[in-house]
Design a protein around this motif. Structure first.
Motif, short mmCIF file in Angstrom:
data_model
loop_
_atom_site.label_atom_id
_atom_site.label_comp_id
_atom_site.label_asym_id
_atom_site.label_seq_id
_atom_site.Cartn_x
_atom_site.Cartn_y
_atom_site.Cartn_z
N PRO A 119 16.54 -36.17 40.36
CA PRO A 119 16.79 -36.15 38.93
C PRO A 119 17.95 -35.25 38.50
O PRO A 119 18.61 -35.53 37.52
CB PRO A 119 15.48 -35.65 38.32
CG PRO A 119 14.53 -35.46 39.42
CD PRO A 119 15.19 -35.77 40.70
N GLU A 120 18.21 -34.19 39.26
CA GLU A 120 19.28 -33.28 38.88
C GLU A 120 20.66 -33.89 39.11
O GLU A 120 21.62 -33.55 38.45
CB GLU A 120 19.20 -31.96 39.67
CG GLU A 120 17.92 -31.18 39.46
CD GLU A 120 16.78 -31.66 40.35
OE1 GLU A 120 17.05 -32.34 41.36
OE2 GLU A 120 15.63 -31.37 40.02
N SER A 174 17.08 -41.10 39.24
CA SER A 174 16.19 -40.24 38.45
C SER A 174 14.84 -40.04 39.13
O SER A 174 14.15 -39.05 38.88
CB SER A 174 16.01 -40.80 37.05
OG SER A 174 15.34 -42.04 37.10
N ALA A 188 21.24 -37.40 39.29
CA ALA A 188 21.27 -38.83 38.96
C ALA A 188 22.47 -39.20 38.09
O ALA A 188 23.18 -40.16 38.38
CB ALA A 188 19.98 -39.23 38.27
N GLN A 189 22.71 -38.45 37.04
CA GLN A 189 23.80 -38.79 36.14
C GLN A 189 25.16 -38.63 36.82
O GLN A 189 26.03 -39.48 36.69
CB GLN A 189 23.74 -37.91 34.90
CG GLN A 189 24.79 -38.26 33.87
CD GLN A 189 24.64 -37.43 32.61
OE1 GLN A 189 23.83 -36.51 32.55
NE2 GLN A 189 25.43 -37.75 31.61
N LEU A 234 21.40 -44.70 38.10
CA LEU A 234 20.72 -43.70 37.27
C LEU A 234 19.20 -43.88 37.33
O LEU A 234 18.47 -42.88 37.45
CB LEU A 234 21.20 -43.82 35.82
CG LEU A 234 20.72 -42.78 34.84
CD1 LEU A 234 21.18 -41.39 35.28
CD2 LEU A 234 21.24 -43.08 33.45
#
Length: 72
Positions: free
Chosen positions: A29-30, A25, A32-33, A21
């Motif tokens: 960033p879009e 990020s 990462a989760q 993560l």
């Protein structure tokens, strides 16, 4: 497998997700989760696959590593 080892694997999967993560990020960033969840779940379910109780060579090596460093 003992419950303590399974809990330790959950902690390892959580740390792995956290690292993915943080790195993700910065790079994407879009995603990462989503990437962190996929990698953590992939690690945990590769250790405890559904419907199969026989371990592979990689799981045996991880278990040997646990035996040498962990008291449980």
């Amino acid at each position: 497998m003992s419950i303590a080892r399974q809990l330790f694997d959950v902690v390892v999967a959580g740390v792995l997700a956290f690292v993915i993560l943080l790195v993700g990020s910065v790079l994407a960033p879009e995603l990462a989760q989503t990437l962190a969840i996929i990698v953590a779940c992939g690690f945990y379910f590769s250790r405890y696959p559904w419907g199969s109780q026989d371990g592979s060579a990689i799981n045996d090596r991880i278990d040997d590593l646990y035996d040498s460093y962990l008291p449980f």
